[in-house]
Write a protein that holds these residues in place. Structure first.
Motif, PDB file in Angstrom:
ATOM      1  N   UNK A 263     -15.744 -17.905 -51.555  1.00  0.00           N
ATOM      2  CA  UNK A 263     -15.259 -17.405 -52.837  1.00  0.00           C
ATOM      3  C   UNK A 263     -15.226 -18.521 -53.877  1.00  0.00           C
ATOM      4  N   UNK A 264     -14.712 -19.688 -53.489  1.00  0.00           N
ATOM      5  CA  UNK A 264     -14.692 -20.810 -54.431  1.00  0.00           C
ATOM      6  C   UNK A 264     -16.106 -21.299 -54.726  1.00  0.00           C
ATOM      7  N   UNK A 265     -16.981 -21.296 -53.703  1.00  0.00           N
ATOM      8  CA  UNK A 265     -18.353 -21.754 -53.904  1.00  0.00           C
ATOM      9  C   UNK A 265     -19.079 -20.840 -54.897  1.00  0.00           C
ATOM     10  N   UNK A 554     -27.824 -11.864 -50.832  1.00  0.00           N
ATOM     11  CA  UNK A 554     -27.945 -13.236 -51.317  1.00  0.00           C
ATOM     12  C   UNK A 554     -28.052 -13.254 -52.841  1.00  0.00           C
ATOM     13  N   UNK A 555     -28.894 -12.384 -53.388  1.00  0.00           N
ATOM     14  CA  UNK A 555     -29.076 -12.322 -54.835  1.00  0.00           C
ATOM     15  C   UNK A 555     -27.809 -11.802 -55.509  1.00  0.00           C
ATOM     16  N   UNK A 556     -27.252 -10.719 -54.967  1.00  0.00           N
ATOM     17  CA  UNK A 556     -26.109 -10.073 -55.602  1.00  0.00           C
ATOM     18  C   UNK A 556     -24.865 -10.925 -55.655  1.00  0.00           C
ATOM     19  N   UNK A 563     -16.562 -10.771 -55.899  1.00  0.00           N
ATOM     20  CA  UNK A 563     -15.513  -9.767 -55.827  1.00  0.00           C
ATOM     21  C   UNK A 563     -14.406 -10.257 -54.899  1.00  0.00           C
ATOM     22  N   UNK A 564     -13.196  -9.708 -55.012  1.00  0.00           N
ATOM     23  CA  UNK A 564     -12.084 -10.181 -54.166  1.00  0.00           C
ATOM     24  C   UNK A 564     -12.339 -10.030 -52.681  1.00  0.00           C
ATOM     25  N   UNK A 565     -13.020  -8.953 -52.289  1.00  0.00           N
ATOM     26  CA  UNK A 565     -13.294  -8.690 -50.877  1.00  0.00           C
ATOM     27  C   UNK A 565     -14.767  -8.985 -50.603  1.00  0.00           C
ATOM     28  N   UNK A 566     -15.047 -10.168 -50.041  1.00  0.00           N
ATOM     29  CA  UNK A 566     -16.437 -10.563 -49.823  1.00  0.00           C
ATOM     30  C   UNK A 566     -17.118  -9.712 -48.772  1.00  0.00           C
TER      31      UNK A 566
END
Length: 671
Positions: A263-265, A554-556, A563-566
Motif C-alpha cells: 500500500x505504501x509502495x 499489475x497495470x491497474x 484501494x484500502x483493500x488490496x
C-alpha cells in the motif's frame, strides 16, 4: 568450504580512502572483471558495496567537475559509472537471494537500497546531465547515438530538469520506493509456509516424492509452499483437500505483513508520478517500453483476451467435464483443481502421462543437453570455470568463441533452506567489448543428480531452458561498446521474448533425443514426443487468460492510489480476465514478487510471447538446426543487446515488422 571476499588490493585501498578521486578506466575494468560473490560475513558484504559506490562516486565527481568542450569521453565516464552501479546491483541481488545465512542476505538487501539511491542521485545530477547533453553526436556510430539519446531521455524522465527542491523530493521518494521494494522482496523470501498432511493424502504423487516426505513424530507429513513441493502436489495429489490447503497457503504467503508495504509502495509511486507531471505511475513505467502507454497496454490485453476467449472457454469446459467424473453435478472448477485435472485430460485424451515422461529427464542429462544446445546453435564452446562459489553445489562455466573467453556464468540450480525459491537469472556484469567480460548467475530449484534423485518434469526442463536463455542473452550481448548498451537496457517488454522463443527447442524431437534418456539409456520415443506436442496446446489459452488477468492487475494497481483493500482490488482486476476466478480466503498480491521489479508492466510476458512466436516462424520455415538461421539470430537479436530498439532487432531478423499473426495461429492449435 572457506568463504572469503575476493577484492583486489586496490579496491580495499579505495574503500579506506578518505576522499575518493577519479580512477582510470583500467582500474574500473579490473574491478568489474573480478568476482566478489563469496563474502565471509555481513561486514564483507558492506565492504564490497562500499567499494563499488566509492568508485562510482569518484567517477561521478570527476564528471561533474569537467570543463571545456564535451566529448564522447564524458559519456564513457558516465558509462563506467553505470557499469559499476549495475555490477553492485547484480552482486547485492545475488547475495540477497543465495547467501547461506540471513545476516548476509540482509546485508545484500541493504546494499540494493544504497545502489538504487546512488543511481537515482546520478540521474538527478544536473551537472552530469548538462555535460552529457553537450556531447556532440554528429558523425557518431548508430550504437552511440542510440544509447546517448536513450540515456538523456532517462534523465529527463527521472526529473533532472526540475528545480532543486523538486529533485530533492524525487530523490527522497525514489529512496523510499527502493526501501519498500527491498522489504517486499525480503518478506516474500521469508514467507515459506508448511501444511500438514496424512500420508494417505500423498496418493497419486510420484514415488520419489513420497519417499522424500516421511511422516514426523506426529504421523503427519510436512509439505512446504516451495516450488519443488508445490508443483507435484498441485499436479498429482488425488486429495482435493490437500491441494486446496496447499494452494491457499501458497497464495497467502507474506500476508498480511506485505499489504502495508504494498500500500505504501503504490502510494509513493503514485506521488512520485504526479510530482513528475504524469497522471499515474503506470505512465512513468511504460514510457520507455515498446508498449509505451497504459492505454496501449490495456488495448493489448483486451485484444489478446478476445483472440483467445473461445479456446480458453473450450478448455475450461473440458476440465469441468473431467471433474464431473469425480464430482457429479459440478458446474465449475476451482483454481486448485486445474493443474490436477489438466494432467488427467492430457493423460486420458492425449496418452501423455507426465510421470512417465519425467523418467527421461534427469537433471545431469538436462544440464548437459542445455550446454550442448548452446554449442550447436550459437557456435561457442563451454568449459568449467575454476573460481570460488558460495555453495559446493554451485557450478561455474566459461563461454568461449574462437578460443577467446566471452562470458562467465554460474549455475545455482538446486534448492537449499532459505534460498530464493523461484527461478531467475541475475546479470552480474554488463559486457563491454575489449574491456569487461559479461557475467551472470542462473538461480533455480531443480532436483539434483541422475535418474535416482534428479528426475525433472518436462515443464521444469522448459523453465530451465527459458531462464538459461536469459543467461545466453547476457553472454552473447557482451561485445557492445558501452555497459549502457547491455541487454538489460532493452525495452523491458521485449526482454522475455528471446527466452520464450528458445523454449520451443525442448518440444523438438531431434533436440530431445540428444539428452532425454531413461535410466537404461533408452532415448525418449519419437511417438511420445509427438503426443506431448499434441497435448502441448491444451490449456494454453486458459493459461494465457491467467497471464492477462495478472497483467491487468499489475497495470491497474498503478493507475492511481491503491484501494484500502488490496485483496479486493486484486480480485476485481485479475478476475476481469483470469479463468477460473480467485477463490475466497487467499491474498495473492502479498507474495507476487513482480509487483516490485516489474511494477505496472507484467504484460511483458504476453507481449514477449507474441514476439517469440513471430521470431520462431523463421526457424520453423528455414530449419531448427539451420546454422545460417541460428547465426542470424545470434548476430541480429542477441548480440546487439540494447544497442538498438527492440523493434529494429525483430525487423533485422525477420526482414519485416513484428506481427501478431503467429500468436493467433498458435491459439488455434489447441484442439
Amino acid at each position: 568450504m572457506t568463504r572469503h571476499l575476493l577484492l583486489l588490493p586496490s579496491l580495499l585501498a579505495l574503500v579506506a580512502a578518505q576522499a575518493p578521486t577519479a580512477a582510470p578506466a583500467s582500474d574500473t575494468d579490473a574491478m568489474l572483471n573480478t568476482a566478489a560473490l563469496t563474502p565471509a560475513d555481513p561486514a564483507a558484504v558492506a565492504a564490497l558495496c562500499d567499494a563499488y559506490l566509492a568508485r562510482a562516486m569518484a567517477l561521478r565527481t570527476a564528471l561533474e567537475k569537467e570543463s571545456g568542450t564535451a566529448t564522447l569521453a564524458s559519456f564513457r565516464r558516465f558509462d563506467d559509472i553505470a557499469g559499476l552501479l549495475g555490477a553492485a546491483a547484480g552482486d547485492s541481488s545475488l547475495i540477497a537471494e543465495v547467501a547461506p545465512d540471513e545476516p548476509r542476505r540482509e546485508a545484500g538487501r541493504a546494499c540494493q537500497t544504497r545502489v538504487n539511491e546512488a543511481a537515482t542521485a546520478l540521474q538527478l545530477s544536473r551537472p552530469v546531465y548538462d555535460r552529457l547533453k553537450a556531447v556532440p553526436l554528429a558523425g557518431a556510430d548508430a550504437e552511440t547515438q542510440h544509447v546517448v539519446r536513450r540515456t538523456l531521455a532517462d534523465f529527463d524522465r527521472a526529473g533532472v530538469s526540475r528545480d532543486e527542491a523538486t529533485r530533492a523530493r524525487v530523490a527522497a521518494l525514489s529512496k523510499r520506493i527502493s526501501e519498500l521494494e527491498v522489504r517486499f522482496e525480503g518478506n516474500i523470501a521469508g514467507s515459506r509456509l508448511v501444511v500438514k498432511a496424512d500420508p494417505a493424502e500423498l496418493d497419486g504423487l510420484p514415488a520419489d516424492f513420497v519417499a522424500a516426505h516421511k511422516p514426523g513424530a506426529d504421523g503427519k507429513v510436512e509439505i512446504s509452499t516451495d516450488y519443488p513441493d508445490l508443483m507435484p502436489v498441485m499436479s498429482y495429489a488425488r486429495s482435493d483437500a490437500l491441494r486446496r490447503r496447499l494452494y491457499t497457503a501458497f497464495q497467502s504467503r507474506a500476508w498480511p505483513q506485505n499489504d502495508a508495504v504494498l500500500s505504501e509502495m503504490f502510494t509513493t509511486r503514485d506521488t512520485l508520478a504526479k510530482l513528475l507531471g504524469r497522471p499515474n505511475y503506470a505512465t512513468v513505467a511504460l514510457e520507455n517500453k515498446m508498449v509505451d502507454t497504459p492505454a496501449k497496454a490495456a488495448a493489448f490485453i483486451d485484444r489478446g483476451v478476445a483472440a483467445g476467449d473461445p479456446y480458453a472457454r473450450r478448455d475450461l469446459a473440458r476440465l469441468v467435464e473431467r471433474l464431473r467424473k469425480d464430482q457429479p453435478g459440478a458446474t465449475d472448477i476451482a483454481a486448485w483443481q486445474t493443474g490436477y485435472y489438466g494432467q488427467l485430460v492430457r493423460k486420458e485424451q492425449y496418452a501423455v502421462d507426465p510421470q512417465a515422461v519425467r523418467q527421461y529427464f534427469a537433471y545431469d542429462d538436462v544440464r548437459d543437453g542445455m550446454l550442448q544446445l548452446t554449442r550447436d546453435l550459437m557456435g561457442v564452446e563451454i568449459r568449467p570455470w575454476k573460481t570460488a562459489t558460495w555453495d559446493p553445489a554451485v557450478e561455474a562455466y566459461e563461454m568461449l568463441d574462437g578460443g577467446q573467453v566471452i562470458g562467465r556464468f554460474y549455475f545455482d540450480t538446486h534448492p537449499r533452506p532459505d534460498k530464493y525459491s523461484h527461478a531467475n537469472v541475475v546479470p552480474l556484469r554488463a559486457g563491454v567489448a575489449g574491456r569487461v567480460i559479461p557475467m551472470a548467475a542462473l538461480v533455480t530449484n531443480f532436483p539434483a543428480g541422475d535418474h535416482t534423485t534428479g528426475l525433472m518434469e518436462h515443464r521444469d526442463v522448459e523453465t530451465f531452458l527459458h531462464e538459461y536463455g536469459h543467461l545466453i542473452h547476457v553472454m552473447l550481448s557482451g561485445r557492445v561498446h558501452y555497459a549502457s548498451s547491455g541487454m538489460g537496457n532493452l525495452e523491458w517488454d521485449f526482454i522475455e521474448a528471446p527466452s520464450q522463443m528458445l523454449e520451443n527447442f525442448v518440444w523438438d524431437y531431434d533436440t530431445l533425443a540428444r539428452f532425454a534418456k531413461d535410466a537404461k539409456g533408452n532415448v525418449i520415443p519419437r511417438d511420445l514426443v509427438e503426443r506431448m506436442n499434441r497435448a502441448r496446446y491444451f490449456g494454453e489459452a486458459l493459461g494465457d487468460r491467467r497471464q492477462f488477468g495478472l497483467s491487468n492487475a499489475s497495470l491497474g494497481y498503478h493507475l492511481g492510489p491503491p484501494q484500502p483493500d488490496l485483496t479486493a482490488q486484486y480480485i476485481a482486476l485479475n478476475d476481469r480476465y483470469a479463468l477460473p476466478p480467485t477463490p475466497a480466503g487467499v491474498h495473492p498480491q502479498a507474495a507476487w514478487g513482480h509487483l516490485g521489479g516489474y511494477s505496472a508492466y507484467y504484460y511483458t510476458y504476453m507481449w514477449s510471447k507474441t514476439i517469440a512466436l513471430d521470431l520462431w516462424t523463421r526457424f520453423e520455415r528455414e530449419g531448427l538446426r539451420n546454422p545460417a538461421v541460428a547465426r542470424a539470430y545470434r548476430e541480429k537479436v542477441l548480440a546487439p543487446g540494447g544497442a538498438k530498439p527492440a523493434a529494429a532487432l525483430v525487423q533485422d531478423f525477420l526482414g519485416r515488422p513484428l506481427s501478431l499473426d503467429a500468436y493467433t495461429a498458435r491459439l488455434a492449435k489447441g484442439k
